[in-house]
Scaffold this motif. Structure first.
Motif, short mmCIF file in Angstrom:
data_model
loop_
_atom_site.label_atom_id
_atom_site.label_comp_id
_atom_site.label_asym_id
_atom_site.label_seq_id
_atom_site.Cartn_x
_atom_site.Cartn_y
_atom_site.Cartn_z
N PRO A 215 39.59 95.75 1.41
CA PRO A 215 40.07 93.97 0.82
C PRO A 215 40.62 93.97 -0.50
N SER A 251 47.03 84.52 11.54
CA SER A 251 45.79 83.58 10.36
C SER A 251 47.03 83.53 9.17
N ASP A 252 48.63 83.52 9.14
CA ASP A 252 49.13 83.39 7.42
C ASP A 252 50.64 83.09 8.33
N ASN A 291 51.71 93.26 4.31
CA ASN A 291 50.48 93.22 5.10
C ASN A 291 49.92 94.67 6.20
N THR A 298 43.89 93.08 10.34
CA THR A 298 44.85 93.43 9.56
C THR A 298 44.19 92.81 8.41
N HIS A 300 44.90 92.13 4.82
CA HIS A 300 46.21 91.20 4.08
C HIS A 300 47.03 91.84 2.64
N PRO A 303 45.39 88.46 -1.78
CA PRO A 303 44.16 87.80 -0.98
C PRO A 303 43.48 86.66 -0.57
N GLU A 304 42.81 86.84 0.87
CA GLU A 304 42.69 85.68 1.32
C GLU A 304 43.05 84.39 1.18
N GLU A 305 42.33 84.00 0.52
CA GLU A 305 42.31 82.53 -0.33
C GLU A 305 43.37 82.48 -0.74
N THR A 307 46.32 83.07 0.93
CA THR A 307 46.42 82.59 2.37
C THR A 307 45.69 80.66 2.27
N ALA A 308 44.89 81.06 2.47
CA ALA A 308 44.44 79.88 3.21
C ALA A 308 44.29 79.07 2.17
N ARG A 496 53.36 87.77 3.69
CA ARG A 496 53.33 89.11 4.97
C ARG A 496 54.66 90.67 4.41
#
Length: 616
Positions: A215, A251-252, A291, A298, A300, A303-305, A307-308, A496
């Motif tokens: 990550p 999820s994105d 990605n 997956t 990414h 950072p997933e933060e 994406t959210a 992505r």
């Protein structure tokens, strides 16, 4: 001084007898009776002789240990050592004394100068030899366990370099070399599977291709968390129905579509509002390029933060960069504007959207997409329809493979994204905005293949794909032959793909009137990202192959249909639609192109990513 005839000499660690002596050459006789010509400096005198034959060197009886105790720490000569150890200096005792020296435990040196080790030195040598002997015993036990197909926890020291080779962190393995096995990642993978150290679910390809799988670092996440949307005016488009149509479980989501009085809005996640050129997150994304989509999860780019916060539809209202396109009767369109916006997004899967294509607004969106597709085909686009599948690996390692049908909903979204990419390319050309254009040269050779592939068999599709050249990013605009577009920029997946994010950074700067990255800076970013993107694509492709083979291992009774797509010398190339897999069969009997055969899996070679099938 040269050794005399019939003297005993040392040659390459073995005894020999001088048979002829000259100034510059000696003829010596070896233990097997063979005679060779050597230089005097190639031998060392052990005893002046005479020695009639090496059979006259019987084992000498004596006490070298006592001699060492008398001499330890002192210099001595071979004659003295022979006298002290065996009571006399004869050819036999000279050779016996030299073997004691050559052993290296009590003495060191050459026939002309010998030194006795001290007691401390002897103890150290003995300890080292005992440790080496223990290591050899341990190794022999390990090799026996490997032959039995098992290992124990203590064997990890032998397997560490095997694992390093298997995942591309080393170029060789001492363990494989000692086992007499090839020094290849495939050989390492085979060994690890055979002893149970790896399971079939262990996928080495992302690591082997040096693709980041960890990550995003906490420092980058912290930078992303601190980033705030700039204080700027955003167009409120929340009154429009914005549809984000994507794969089930995505999820994105980073794009959505709206219709507004016959005009098409393409909304794209406004990632560049938070990720600016050369900030920490931008550099991280550039190093990852895209990605990494694997059957087991997956990895990414961002950072997933982020994406959210930025993916369309994950929050009640999402920030977007929205392009307004006005479709024309001939299938072309006009770019009316690009604005930073707020959108309220409804998410649904391709399968859900497929059931709604006869309803509003899906039918109108489909009509716009169909007109654009017709325009591209008229401009030379190549529409290749070959089997695709979705591979999923669960946490327990079980694999599912689901064919991806050619859905109208997928075509709808694809055409809208192509329109947006073409619009960005046209704008960049008109306004001299440096971007990563995507171009593709015409096929190298497609003689005999139809231009229109509508209704063509799988063999024609296969041949056409083989003729296509790889697309490439460049700061120079160019035609994309496969898409049938005179200019194209990938700009609808900034969550992505890094080059899409780069396009958004440049677009936002252009809209604000801020300085743009120049062509040299964009070229550098293209080179960095594209080099990594190649490894990402290879890791995805090889991982899909790996998990497909795991699926076949889990289903050894698998049977399915294959389609003959190419004929080689004595072999047929066959595509298996249910697996999106290519294999070869011996042509017995002859099979026409596009004929269907029923296949069963015969064997699977997981480390080499191959499978053999037989005709049922």
């Amino acid at each position: 001084m040269n050794p005399s005839v019939d003297s005993l000499v040392l040659y390459k660690g073995q005894p020999a007898v001088v048979r002829q002596a000259a100034a510059k050459k000696l003829t010596i006789e070896l233990a097997g009776g063979e005679r060779v010509s050597v230089r005097p400096k190639d031998v060392a005198l052990l005893h002046p002789g005479p020695v009639a034959h090496l059979r006259q060197l019987p084992p000498a009886i004596g006490d070298p240990l006592t001699a060492w105790e008398l001499l330890q720490g002192q210099a001595t000569t071979l004659p003295e050592l022979a006298e002290l150890s065996f009571g006399s200096y004869t050819p036999a005792t000279a050779w016996a004394a030299w073997t004691v020296v050559a052993d290296g435990l009590y003495f060191i040196g050459d026939p002309e100068a010998i030194t006795a080790h001290t007691a401390e030195e002897v103890a150290k040598i003995q300890a080292a030899r005992e440790a080496k002997a223990a290591d050899e015993r341990d190794w022999d036990a390990f090799a026996t366990r490997v032959a039995d197909g098992r290992v124990v926890l203590e064997d990890e020291r032998y397997l560490a370099d095997v694992i390093a080779l298997a995942v591309g962190r080393a170029e060789a393995s001492r363990t494989l070399r000692r086992l007499g096995r090839p020094q290849t990642p495939e050989s390492a993978h085979t060994l690890l599977l055979s002893v149970g150290r790896w399971q079939p679910a262990d996928n080495p390809y992302p690591a082997r291709l040096a693709v980041p799988t960890e990550p995003v670092a906490d420092t980058i996440v912290a930078a992303a968390q601190q980033a705030q949307l700039p204080d700027e005016t955003r167009r409120d488009l929340t009154h429009l129905l914005a549809l984000a149509i994507d794969d089930e479980g995505s999820s994105d989501p980073d794009d959505a579509l709206s219709l507004d009085e016959g005009r098409l809005w393409v909304h794209v996640a406004d990632v560049a509002a938070l990720v600016t050129p050369d900030d920490a997150v931008d550099r991280e994304a550039r190093g990852r390029s895209a990605n990494l989509y694997l059957p087991d999860g997956t990895i990414h780019m961002l950072p997933e933060e982020l994406t959210a916060r930025l993916a369309l539809g994950l929050q009640p209202v999402s920030p977007a960069l929205s392009l307004l396109l006005a479709p024309q009767p001939d299938g072309d369109f006009e770019l009316l504007e690009i604005v930073a916006s707020w959108v309220r997004v409804t998410r649904l899967s391709y399968e859900q959207a497929e059931t709604l294509l006869d309803e509003s607004p899906y039918d109108a969106l489909a009509a716009v997409a169909a007109a654009n597709r017709a325009r591209r085909i008229a401009n030379g686009a190549v529409e290749i329809d070959l089997p695709e599948v979705k591979i999923k690996a669960a946490l327990d390692g079980m694999v599912t493979i689901r064919p991806l049908p050619s859905l109208g909903s997928r075509a709808l979204v694809r055409e809208a994204m192509l329109m947006a990419g073409e619009a960005v390319g046209r704008l960049a050309m008109a306004q001299n905005i440096p971007l990563a254009f995507t171009a593709q040269d015409s096929p190298q050779s497609d003689d005999g293949l139809p231009a229109d592939l509508t209704g063509a068999g799988m063999s024609i599709m296969w041949a056409k794909r083989r003729s296509m050249q790889r697309s490439r990013p460049s700061t120079a605009p160019g035609r994309h032959a496969g898409l049938g577009l005179d200019v194209y920029v990938q700009a609808t997946s900034p969550l992505r793909r890094y080059l899409d994010l780069l396009a958004h950074q440049q677009l936002r700067a252009h809209l604000r009137g801020a300085p743009l990255l120049d062509t040299a800076a964009v070229t550098l970013r293209i080179g960095t990202a594209d080099a990594v993107a190649g490894a990402v694509r290879a890791a995805e492709r090889q991982s899909n192959q790996h998990w497909t083979l795991v699926y076949l291992l889990q289903h050894p009774d698998w049977q399915g249909e294959g389609v003959v797509v190419e004929q080689k010398q004595g072999r047929d190339v066959v595509v298996i639609p249910a697996l999106a897999w290519e294999t070869e069969l011996y042509r017995r009997p002859s099979r026409p192109l596009d004929s269907v055969v029923t296949l069963a899996v015969e064997s699977v070679d997981l480390p080499n990513r191959t499978a053999r099938f037989r005709v049922v």
